[in-house]
Design an enzyme around this catalytic site. Structure first.
Site, short mmCIF file in Angstrom:
data_model
loop_
_atom_site.label_atom_id
_atom_site.label_comp_id
_atom_site.label_asym_id
_atom_site.label_seq_id
_atom_site.Cartn_x
_atom_site.Cartn_y
_atom_site.Cartn_z
N GLU A 1 0.83 -1.21 0.00
CA GLU A 1 0.00 0.00 0.00
C GLU A 1 0.86 1.26 0.00
OE1 GLU A 1 -3.02 0.22 -0.63
OE2 GLU A 1 -3.72 -1.82 -0.35
N TYR B 1 -6.22 6.46 4.60
CA TYR B 1 -6.35 5.40 3.60
C TYR B 1 -5.53 4.16 3.98
CZ TYR B 1 -5.40 2.46 -0.32
OH TYR B 1 -5.24 1.34 -1.09
N ASP C 1 -9.30 5.95 -1.93
CA ASP C 1 -8.13 6.45 -2.66
C ASP C 1 -8.62 6.98 -4.00
OD1 ASP C 1 -8.72 4.19 -4.15
OD2 ASP C 1 -6.66 3.43 -4.19
#
Length: 333
Positions: free
Chosen positions: A46, A126, A144
Site C-alpha cells: 500500500e 487510507y 483512494d
C-alpha cells in the site's frame, strides 16, 4: 458551495455489494501482496502503490522483501539501507516513515484496527483502513483515487472530493459497502475496478458489474466525473548549489533552506523563488509543483560546522533523490 446529493437507498448498496464482490472474485489480478493476509506485505504494498503504478511496484516489492523479509528485519536495518532499497520509487518520505513505523511495529506488534494504525508514522486514513480491512477484516471502507472515481461515477456525484464535506460523503458510501460483507473483498474490488475498468481515460463500461445502474453512464457524465481538483500553480525556484568534491567525497548539509527534500541531505547553497525562469541554468528538475532551475557553482574546498562529507559511492544511501544525481552529472568529476 457544493450541495451534497442524497445517499443512495440501503437496498441499492446490497445489490451493488453483491455485484462488486462477484465481479472481483472472478476478475481479480494475481498480485504478490495478495498471496496471503500478512499485514507487513499488505502494508508495504500500500505504501509503495501511493503515487506509483502496480507494474512499476512489483519488482521493487519483491526485491524489498528479499532484503527485508519481515517487519523485524526492516526495523533492525540502517536507514541508509532502507533508502537505497527504495531508490527509484520517489517520494522518499514514504521510506523514512516506513522505517520509523517498522520500529514501532517490531516492538509492539501490528494493531488490528484502523484507529490504532493511524497513530503510526506514515499511516494516513487510507493506509490505516486498507491494512485493517485487508489484513484483519475490520469493516471499514477505503478511499483512494480509484475509489473516489468509481463511487463518483456510479452514483453520479458532483462532489469536491478534495474538500472535507465531499470526502466525508464518499467515505460514508465506502463504509456502507464494507459493512455488508467482507471488507477486504469490497475494498480491493473497488480499487481493482478503478484500476482496470473504470480508469481515468479508457473506460470499459461493458466490463463493469455496475454498467446497468451507473448514474454517470446513464446521464453521460463519465468523462466529467469525478470533478477535477484545481491544480496548484507551479512555482519557479532558482537553486544555486555549491558542489565541493575531494577524495571522492562530496560535501552535504541537512536541508533547512529549500522547500523540497526538507530535512534531507543536499548540497549547501541558496535558493530563491522567482516570477520567471532564468535564461541560463545548468539543469532543470521538478518536484511536485516546484520547477527547479539549477545553477551550479563548483568549489575546490568548502568549510562549515554543519558540513558532512559523504562518499560518492554511498550518496544514494544518504539521499536517493535523482535531483542530486542530476547535479553531479553536470559536474566534472
Amino acid at each position: 458551495m457544493t450541495t451534497l446529493p442524497r445517499m443512495a437507498a440501503q437496498h441499492d448498496y446490497k445489490t451493488d455489494h453483491k455485484q462488486l464482490t462477484q465481479w472481483y472474485n472472478k476478475n481479480k489480478r494475481s498480485l504478490p501482496w495478495r498471496e496471503n493476509k500478512n499485514p507487513y506485505r499488505i502494508w508495504l504494498s500500500e505504501v509503495m502503490l501511493q503515487q506509483t503504478t502496480v507494474v512499476a511496484v512489483i519488482p521493487y516489492f519483491e526485491k524489498f522483501l528479499q532484503k527485508f523479509p519481515t517487519v523485524q528485519d526492516l526495523a533492525n536495518a540502517p536507514e541508509a539501507d532502507v533508502m537505497e532499497a527504495w531508490a527509484g520509487l520517489g517520494y522518499y518520505s514514504r521510506a523514512r516513515n516506513l522505517h520509523k513505523a517498522a520500529k514501532a511495529l517490531a516492538a509492539g506488534g501490528f494493531p488490528k484496527t484502523a484507529a490504532e494504525l493511524l497513530e503510526l508514522p506514515g499511516f494516513g486514513p487510507y493506509t490505516s483502513r486498507a491494512v485493517a480491512s485487508i489484513a484483519f477484516g475490520e469493516k471499514v471502507g477505503v478511499l483512494d483515487g480509484n475509489v473516489i472515481r468509481v463511487l463518483s461515477r456510479r452514483y453520479g456525484l458532483k462532489l469536491e472530493w478534495w474538500n472535507g464535506k465531499g470526502r466525508d460523503h464518499l467515505q460514508k458510501i465506502s463504509d456502507e459497502l464494507s459493512l455488508l460483507g467482507q471488507a477486504d473483498v469490497v475494498n480491493q474490488g473497488l480499487m481493482e475496478l478503478g484500476a482496470t475498468v473504470c480508469t481515468p481515460q479508457k473506460v470499459m463500461c461493458m466490463l463493469c458489474p455496475w454498467a446497468a445502474t451507473c448514474v454517470s453512464r446513464e446521464k453521460n457524465l463519465v468523462e466529467k466525473l469525478p470533478l477535477k481538483k484545481p491544480r496548484k500553480e507551479s512555482e519557479v525556484w532558482v537553486w544555486k548549489p555549491l558542489v565541493a568534491i575531494k577524495n571522492q567525497k562530496v560535501a552535504l548539509v541537512q536541508n533547512d533552506y529549500a522547500p523540497f527534500l526538507k530535512g534531507q541531505m543536499i548540497f549547501p547553497g541558496e535558493i530563491s523563488m522567482e516570477k520567471n525562469k532564468p535564461k541560463a541554468y545548468d539543469a532543470k528538475h521538478n518536484i511536485t509543483h516546484h520547477d527547479i532551475f539549477i545553477q551550479i557553482t563548483e568549489k575546490k574546498s568548502l568549510t562549515g560546522k554543519n558540513l558532512q562529507w559523504v562518499d560518492l559511492k554511498e550518496l544514494k544511501k544518504v539521499n536517493p533523490s535523482s535531483l542530486l544525481q542530476k547535479v553531479l552529472h553536470k559536474v566534472k568529476l
